[in-house]
Design a protein around this motif. Structure first.
Motif, mmCIF file in Angstrom:
data_model
loop_
_atom_site.group_PDB
_atom_site.id
_atom_site.type_symbol
_atom_site.label_atom_id
_atom_site.label_comp_id
_atom_site.label_asym_id
_atom_site.label_seq_id
_atom_site.Cartn_x
_atom_site.Cartn_y
_atom_site.Cartn_z
ATOM 1 N N GLY A 1 11.681 -1.078 -17.696
ATOM 2 C CA GLY A 1 11.999 -2.493 -17.883
ATOM 3 C C GLY A 1 10.993 -3.426 -17.238
ATOM 4 O O GLY A 1 11.197 -4.641 -17.232
ATOM 5 N N GLY A 2 9.926 -2.859 -16.672
ATOM 6 C CA GLY A 2 8.876 -3.684 -16.098
ATOM 7 C C GLY A 2 9.038 -4.028 -14.636
ATOM 8 O O GLY A 2 8.236 -4.787 -14.084
ATOM 9 N N LYS A 3 10.063 -3.477 -13.946
ATOM 10 C CA LYS A 3 10.246 -3.757 -12.527
ATOM 11 C C LYS A 3 9.213 -3.008 -11.696
ATOM 12 O O LYS A 3 8.909 -1.846 -11.952
ATOM 13 C CB LYS A 3 11.646 -3.346 -12.068
ATOM 14 N N GLN A 4 8.681 -3.684 -10.684
ATOM 15 C CA GLN A 4 7.756 -3.061 -9.748
ATOM 16 C C GLN A 4 8.562 -2.321 -8.678
ATOM 17 O O GLN A 4 9.519 -2.864 -8.126
ATOM 18 C CB GLN A 4 6.877 -4.122 -9.081
ATOM 19 N N VAL A 5 8.173 -1.075 -8.381
ATOM 20 C CA VAL A 5 8.854 -0.300 -7.345
ATOM 21 C C VAL A 5 7.820 0.325 -6.418
ATOM 22 O O VAL A 5 6.673 0.553 -6.796
ATOM 23 C CB VAL A 5 9.759 0.801 -7.940
ATOM 24 N N GLU A 6 8.281 0.581 -5.206
ATOM 25 C CA GLU A 6 7.461 1.281 -4.214
ATOM 26 C C GLU A 6 8.237 2.502 -3.743
ATOM 27 O O GLU A 6 9.446 2.440 -3.547
ATOM 28 C CB GLU A 6 7.142 0.355 -3.042
ATOM 29 N N ILE A 7 7.539 3.622 -3.568
ATOM 30 C CA ILE A 7 8.181 4.883 -3.233
ATOM 31 C C ILE A 7 7.503 5.476 -2.004
ATOM 32 O O ILE A 7 6.274 5.506 -1.910
ATOM 33 C CB ILE A 7 8.089 5.884 -4.404
ATOM 34 N N PHE A 8 8.311 5.939 -1.061
ATOM 35 C CA PHE A 8 7.808 6.620 0.139
ATOM 36 C C PHE A 8 8.428 8.000 0.151
ATOM 37 O O PHE A 8 9.633 8.151 -0.051
ATOM 38 C CB PHE A 8 8.215 5.846 1.397
ATOM 39 N N GLY A 9 7.600 9.038 0.353
ATOM 40 C CA GLY A 9 8.157 10.381 0.269
ATOM 41 C C GLY A 9 7.442 11.393 1.123
ATOM 42 O O GLY A 9 6.356 11.150 1.662
ATOM 43 N N GLU A 10 8.082 12.554 1.252
ATOM 44 C CA GLU A 10 7.524 13.665 2.004
ATOM 45 C C GLU A 10 7.654 14.936 1.199
ATOM 46 O O GLU A 10 8.581 15.105 0.400
ATOM 47 C CB GLU A 10 8.253 13.823 3.343
ATOM 48 N N GLU A 11 6.708 15.827 1.428
ATOM 49 C CA GLU A 11 6.690 17.123 0.743
ATOM 50 C C GLU A 11 6.521 18.210 1.799
ATOM 51 O O GLU A 11 5.607 18.155 2.623
ATOM 52 C CB GLU A 11 5.527 17.152 -0.250
ATOM 53 N N MET A 12 7.406 19.182 1.797
ATOM 54 C CA MET A 12 7.335 20.313 2.713
ATOM 55 C C MET A 12 7.133 21.583 1.909
ATOM 56 O O MET A 12 7.865 21.869 0.964
ATOM 57 C CB MET A 12 8.641 20.418 3.501
ATOM 58 N N ILE A 13 6.123 22.364 2.269
ATOM 59 C CA ILE A 13 5.853 23.639 1.617
ATOM 60 C C ILE A 13 5.940 24.729 2.668
ATOM 61 O O ILE A 13 5.103 24.800 3.585
ATOM 62 C CB ILE A 13 4.463 23.641 0.945
ATOM 63 N N LEU A 14 6.952 25.577 2.568
ATOM 64 C CA LEU A 14 7.144 26.665 3.525
ATOM 65 C C LEU A 14 6.607 27.993 3.000
ATOM 66 O O LEU A 14 6.239 28.874 3.787
ATOM 67 C CB LEU A 14 8.631 26.807 3.864
#
Length: 322
Positions: free
Chosen positions: A307-320
């Motif tokens: 729909g054209g909304k601007q979003v910001e994403i913060f994330g983490e990735e763990m690989i064991l």
């Protein structure tokens, strides 16, 4: 009193308009250590780049635990006070290199604590529980640190969006999990929390939480497709598609995870010490990939919804396990 589970940690992050991000993990029972210690690990980022990182480890028997885990105190150097109630968390840490005073104040009217056991459908004798305490909080406080290049103390005001959750359980993570990724998708007053957990046996868990000021919804029945270009979510509580316009890897860390709690006895503990030394900027760094067996990455994404909304994403990735 030490609980029966094998691991426990409390997680906090703060995102500010001035470009600073604070990430704090307080491992009361670290899954990545064979020593009877707790680890207080603080990261500060500026403009999506590492700015400050220090951690300290304290023998578990030196802590004062009050009301279960609602108050944890270490009165000696380094000093630490951790206290929490339903709508307020306070952290006061004082070391020779930095001081942190942080408050997390819950902003959600729906203040139910979501609790989800990720191993319910796998083995009823095993537990890996996720507790979502404050998905939307107001963070305030102050961070003082010793700038070693100038030999001078400096100060940063803490003021921004806060988040707080916790994990605990009795699962041997190295023997059971392949990887996980958690993402927080921020809209103006809405937060979507997305989790993908992949077990070594191939089973995958998807978790979705929608947090608004007035209510929270969650489901484990979400279909989550994630690649380098977009994330697409289809679920009983809502659908979302975000096309990424920019991606930044904020940090790339390595660590050692023992396969067993008393892994090889003293030999395992010596390897853990050498692995910790190899992570510093010194000649041992060339052995980092040999001595460690886990990876942890932090990312930030920017994107647009359909729909054209601007979003910001913060994330983490763990690989064991790869």
């Amino acid at each position: 009193m030490i609980p029966s589970h094998l691991f426990e940690w409390f997680y906090f992050d703060v995102h500010q308009q001035d470009g600073f991000d604070f990430v704090l993990s307080f491992h009361t029972l670290p899954f990545m250590s064979q020593f009877e210690v707790s680890i207080f690990d603080l990261f500060v980022y500026r403009e999506n780049q590492p700015f400050f990182h220090k951690y300290f480890a304290i023998p578990l028997n030196q802590f004062e635990f009050e009301q279960g885990r609602k108050k944890i105190v270490h009165p000696k150097d380094p000093k630490l006070l951790f206290s929490r109630s339903k709508n307020l968390v306070k952290i006061d840490a004082q070391t020779r290199r930095y001081e942190l005073k942080l408050k997390m104040i819950n902003q959600a009217k729906d203040d139910r604590i979501q609790e989800l056991d990720l191993f319910t459908d796998v083995n009823d004798q095993q537990s890996f529980s996720w507790h979502l305490y404050m998905p939307q909080a107001r963070a305030e406080g102050v961070f003082r640190y010793l700038d070693e290049s100038e030999n001078k103390w400096k100060e940063i005001t803490i003021s921004g969006k806060g988040y707080h959750d916790a994990n605990r359980g009795n699962v041997n993570l190295k023997k059971e999990l392949k990887s996980w990724i958690w993402m927080k998708i921020y809209f103006n007053d809405e937060l979507w929390i997305v989790g993908k957990i992949i077990l070594l046996k191939g089973k995958e868990f998807n978790v979705l939480v929608k947090s608004l000021p007035s209510k929270q919804e969650y489901t484990t029945k979400a279909n989550i497709e994630l690649n380098s270009k977009r994330i697409e979510i289809k679920s009983p509580i809502g659908n979302l598609k975000v096309d990424f316009t920019k991606t930044v890897q904020i940090d790339d860390l390595r660590f050692l995870v023992p396969s067993f709690r008393s892994y090889l006895g003293w030999a395992g503990k010596i390897r853990e010490v050498l692995a910790a030394v190899s992570l510093e900027n010194n000649p041992m760094k060339v052995f980092r990939n040999i001595l460690t067996n886990g990876k942890y990455r932090r990312h930030r994404w920017w994107g647009k919804t359909g729909g054209g909304k601007q979003v910001e994403i913060f994330g983490e990735e763990m690989i064991l396990n790869e």
